[in-house]
Design an enzyme around this catalytic site. Structure first.
Site, PDB file in Angstrom:
ATOM      1  N   THR A   1      67.484 -22.908 -45.203  1.00  0.00           N
ATOM      2  CA  THR A   1      68.894 -22.647 -45.551  1.00  0.00           C
ATOM      3  C   THR A   1      69.124 -21.136 -45.413  1.00  0.00           C
ATOM      4  OG1 THR A   1      68.217 -22.523 -47.872  1.00  0.00           O
ATOM      5  CG2 THR A   1      69.205 -24.589 -47.143  1.00  0.00           C
TER       6      THR A   1
ATOM      7  N   ARG B   1      54.625 -19.760 -52.846  1.00  0.00           N
ATOM      8  CA  ARG B   1      54.700 -18.422 -52.241  1.00  0.00           C
ATOM      9  C   ARG B   1      53.982 -18.464 -50.912  1.00  0.00           C
ATOM     10  NH1 ARG B   1      50.901 -15.976 -56.475  1.00  0.00           N
ATOM     11  NH2 ARG B   1      50.125 -18.074 -56.150  1.00  0.00           N
TER      12      ARG B   1
ATOM     13  N   ASN C   1      64.112 -17.342 -58.448  1.00  0.00           N
ATOM     14  CA  ASN C   1      64.047 -16.292 -57.424  1.00  0.00           C
ATOM     15  C   ASN C   1      64.895 -15.079 -57.813  1.00  0.00           C
ATOM     16  OD1 ASN C   1      62.191 -17.592 -55.902  1.00  0.00           O
ATOM     17  ND2 ASN C   1      63.493 -17.962 -54.123  1.00  0.00           N
TER      18      ASN C   1
ATOM     19  N   PHE D   1      54.494  -8.991 -60.837  1.00  0.00           N
ATOM     20  CA  PHE D   1      55.771  -8.701 -60.161  1.00  0.00           C
ATOM     21  C   PHE D   1      56.405  -7.402 -60.651  1.00  0.00           C
ATOM     22  CE2 PHE D   1      57.890 -11.446 -57.023  1.00  0.00           C
ATOM     23  CZ  PHE D   1      56.757 -12.146 -56.653  1.00  0.00           C
TER      24      PHE D   1
ATOM     25  N   GLY E   1      57.466  -0.171 -55.128  1.00  0.00           N
ATOM     26  CA  GLY E   1      57.180   0.191 -53.740  1.00  0.00           C
ATOM     27  C   GLY E   1      58.401  -0.033 -52.878  1.00  0.00           C
TER      28      GLY E   1
ATOM     29  N   CYS F   1      63.184 -15.585 -48.363  1.00  0.00           N
ATOM     30  CA  CYS F   1      63.668 -16.240 -49.586  1.00  0.00           C
ATOM     31  C   CYS F   1      64.434 -15.313 -50.524  1.00  0.00           C
ATOM     32  CB  CYS F   1      62.497 -16.875 -50.329  1.00  0.00           C
ATOM     33  SG  CYS F   1      61.611 -18.051 -49.301  1.00  0.00           S
TER      34      CYS F   1
ATOM     35  N   LYS G   1      54.984  -9.387 -46.289  1.00  0.00           N
ATOM     36  CA  LYS G   1      53.976  -9.208 -47.336  1.00  0.00           C
ATOM     37  C   LYS G   1      52.623  -9.595 -46.746  1.00  0.00           C
ATOM     38  CE  LYS G   1      53.955 -13.682 -49.640  1.00  0.00           C
ATOM     39  NZ  LYS G   1      54.116 -14.351 -50.914  1.00  0.00           N
TER      40      LYS G   1
HETATM   41  C1  UGA Z   1      59.222 -16.284 -53.214  1.00  0.00           C
HETATM   42  C2  UGA Z   1      58.887 -16.753 -54.634  1.00  0.00           C
HETATM   43  O1  UGA Z   1      57.870 -15.923 -55.195  1.00  0.00           O
HETATM   44  C3  UGA Z   1      58.394 -18.213 -54.626  1.00  0.00           C
HETATM   45  O2  UGA Z   1      58.173 -18.653 -55.965  1.00  0.00           O
HETATM   46  C4  UGA Z   1      59.476 -19.077 -53.955  1.00  0.00           C
HETATM   47  O3  UGA Z   1      59.049 -20.432 -53.881  1.00  0.00           O
HETATM   48  C5  UGA Z   1      59.718 -18.550 -52.541  1.00  0.00           C
HETATM   49  O4  UGA Z   1      60.164 -17.194 -52.609  1.00  0.00           O
HETATM   50  C6  UGA Z   1      60.778 -19.415 -51.912  1.00  0.00           C
HETATM   51  O5  UGA Z   1      61.921 -19.370 -52.371  1.00  0.00           O
HETATM   52  O6  UGA Z   1      60.453 -20.217 -51.039  1.00  0.00           O
HETATM   53  P1  UGA Z   1      57.728 -15.436 -51.150  1.00  0.00           P
HETATM   54  O7  UGA Z   1      59.022 -15.112 -50.474  1.00  0.00           O
HETATM   55  O8  UGA Z   1      56.665 -16.157 -50.404  1.00  0.00           O
HETATM   56  O9  UGA Z   1      57.992 -16.304 -52.473  1.00  0.00           O
HETATM   57  O10 UGA Z   1      57.095 -14.036 -51.576  1.00  0.00           O
HETATM   58  P2  UGA Z   1      56.833 -13.238 -52.930  1.00  0.00           P
HETATM   59  O11 UGA Z   1      55.404 -13.277 -53.255  1.00  0.00           O
HETATM   60  O12 UGA Z   1      57.790 -13.645 -53.995  1.00  0.00           O
HETATM   61  O13 UGA Z   1      57.178 -11.747 -52.451  1.00  0.00           O
HETATM   62  C7  UGA Z   1      58.508 -11.426 -52.046  1.00  0.00           C
HETATM   63  C8  UGA Z   1      58.629  -9.967 -51.720  1.00  0.00           C
HETATM   64  O14 UGA Z   1      58.555  -9.188 -52.902  1.00  0.00           O
HETATM   65  C9  UGA Z   1      57.564  -9.411 -50.783  1.00  0.00           C
HETATM   66  O15 UGA Z   1      58.196  -8.614 -49.811  1.00  0.00           O
HETATM   67  C10 UGA Z   1      56.672  -8.598 -51.706  1.00  0.00           C
HETATM   68  O16 UGA Z   1      56.061  -7.535 -51.021  1.00  0.00           O
HETATM   69  C11 UGA Z   1      57.666  -8.109 -52.735  1.00  0.00           C
HETATM   70  N1  UGA Z   1      57.076  -7.785 -54.050  1.00  0.00           N
HETATM   71  C12 UGA Z   1      56.480  -8.746 -54.790  1.00  0.00           C
HETATM   72  C13 UGA Z   1      57.168  -6.498 -54.550  1.00  0.00           C
HETATM   73  O17 UGA Z   1      57.729  -5.592 -53.894  1.00  0.00           O
HETATM   74  N2  UGA Z   1      56.646  -6.206 -55.774  1.00  0.00           N
HETATM   75  C14 UGA Z   1      56.022  -7.154 -56.523  1.00  0.00           C
HETATM   76  O18 UGA Z   1      55.580  -6.829 -57.655  1.00  0.00           O
HETATM   77  C15 UGA Z   1      55.940  -8.450 -56.029  1.00  0.00           C
END
Ligand code: UGA
Length: 446
Positions: A91, A157, A219, A260, A264, A271, A334
């Protein structure tokens, strides 16, 4: 159980493979022939740790098949019992708007309708604007009386998708308003998820709207947490304080929690950015726009980190990128993913390129995708080659191999030992001891 999974992207392919792994009979459907050919040959069409192993295990059993032909979901002659059809299509954000484009979800349901039988259950997993499930349930109920819809949002994730699918921290069932339909839908979902349910994973049952909102709220909260710590990073930069120490200290409070809170370059991917925007758009349609105006700020803080990184890099190379070589470590949004959708790293790389910098990008898994989306950037597979003659090295995606780089040997190939740590992932002392000018977002110059 007989299961079909419509949409075999990051979500659907993992879901299909993991469902077959626990013993269900699974048919995955996707319009992309290349993806279907890869999956049928037990090859993962994208980088996801653990997925190749699950695919190899399950394709060999014959329980997992993939096709581009939606008609293949028709119940085989002689087979009885219902089929559960998962909708796992994307979506994305609509072009030029904040709202989500739900046309793939609608198309998936349209494709399923001619093959649905009374007793079948359609289960939505895609992240959708609240109200979508009720609308789709009406369509299904009118076309195939006796078939029902449930909404079962997904929280996996990327990079941990297999683990998150097999051991989710909660399972949410959005059930139909009719009590008999709800009972039947719950019984089918309990059968699909028999293993995690037996293992005591919490199951939350809700109405459609609440189930849809659980996903968007989760999210939105995660995005807010990241932007909160990045706002603190801005203040730390102004005050000469250290956001990593601040995050560790506040994270000891259980009510806040340390996860989380990694300051940075901020969040990207397919997502969080589009989900908070779609959430704002939907709240506006519902007349509740004021409730989510803070998400605008969450988005703005996040985007400002990218500009800040470009500004810092420009400072490090003497005020202009012209004639300067900038090496970018990381292209994926990531680590442990080859997904480059809304990648902060590539966004920074492209901005520097536009400002005249000679940019070289490297990444362990995402170069092919990056090349396709950003053909103007220069790419190198090997870190040492990418860093040759660099005036500044930017760590923008914290892959394990970058966190473990040896600053002394890398120092031999660059032109100037300037490193900017966009993910607060490097050991500052180690890099400084090796003669590098180390700078990071939200931390003092040292
Ligand atoms: C995210 C959610 O964490 C999942 O629970 C959800 O199911 C998914 O979206 C979705 O809607 O499908 P994802 O996009 O795979 O998962 O990645 P994340 O691990 O959440 O990281 C997202 C972004 O945040 C990355 O660019 C990461 O580098 C950044 N991030 C994460 C930070 O800058 N700081 C943090 O402390 C954690």
């Amino acid at each position: 159980m007989r299961i079909s999974v419509v949409g075999c992207g990051y979500l659907g392919a993992v879901h299909a493979a993991c469902m077959a792994d626990v013993g269900h009979e699974v048919l995955g459907i996707d319009v992309d022939e290349r993806k279907v050919a890869d999956l049928s040959a037990a090859r993962a069409p994208f980088f996801e740790p653990g997925l190749p192993e699950v695919l190899q295990r399950t394709c060999a059993t014959g329980r997992l098949r993939f096709t581009t032909d939606v008609a293949a979901i028709a119940r085989p002659p002689g087979a009885d019992g219902p089929t559960v059809h998962f909708v796992c299509v994307g979506t994305p954000q609509r072009r030029g708007e904040f709202a989500a484009d739900t046309s793939y979800v609608d198309a998936a349901v349209s494709a399923l309708l001619p093959h649905l039988r009374p007793g079948d259950l359609v289960v939505g997993k895609s992240t959708v604007p609240v109200g979508t499930a009720a609308r789709l349930a009406d369509r299904i109920g009118e076309a195939v009386p006796g078939a029902a819809l449930a909404w079962n949002p997904e929280f996996l994730r990327e990079g941990h998708a297999v683990e998150d699918t097999v051991h989710p921290d909660r399972i949410v069932y959005g059930l139909p308003p009719d009590p008999d339909d709800a009972r039947r839908a719950k019984a089918l979902l309990d059968e699909v998820y028999a293993e995690p349910v037996a293992a005591g994973i919490p199951v939350i049952t809700a109405d459609y709207a609440t189930a849809e909102l659980v996903k968007t709220a989760a999210n939105a909260f995660l995005a807010t947490k990241i932007s909160f710590i990045n706002a603190m990073a801005e203040v730390c930069e102004a005050a000469g304080a250290d956001v990593t120490t601040l995050a560790a200290a506040i994270g000891h409070d259980d009510r806040i929690g340390a996860r989380f809170l990694r300051a940075g370059l901020g969040f990207g991917g397919g997502c969080l950015p589009k989900d908070i925007r779609a959430f704002m758009a939907r709240a506006g349609e519902l007349g509740a726009d004021q409730a989510l105006t803070f998400l605008r700020e969450v988005d703005a803080i996040n985007m400002r980190r990218r500009t800040r990184m470009v500004d810092l890099a420009r400072q490090e190379v003497g005020g202009s990128f012209l004639g300067r070589k900038v090496t970018v470590l990381g292209a994926a949004f990531k680590p442990d993913s080859d997904d480059i959708r809304d990648s902060p790293a590539l966004n920074v790389a492209a901005q520097i390129r536009l400002q005249g910098g000679d940019v070289v990008v490297t990444d362990p898994a995402a170069l092919e995708n990056a090349r396709r989306a950003w053909p103007d950037l220069r790419y190198e597979e090997k870190v040492e080659v990418a860093c040759q003659g660099a005036d500044v090295v930017l760590l923008l995606t914290e892959w394990r191999e970058y966190r473990g780089l040896d600053p002394a040997s890398l120092g031999e190939v660059v032109r100037a030992r300037n490193v900017l740590d966009g993910r607060n992932a490097l050991d500052a002392q180690l890099w400084r001891a090796a003669g590098w000018n180390y700078r990071a977002l939200g931390r003092p110059r040292g």
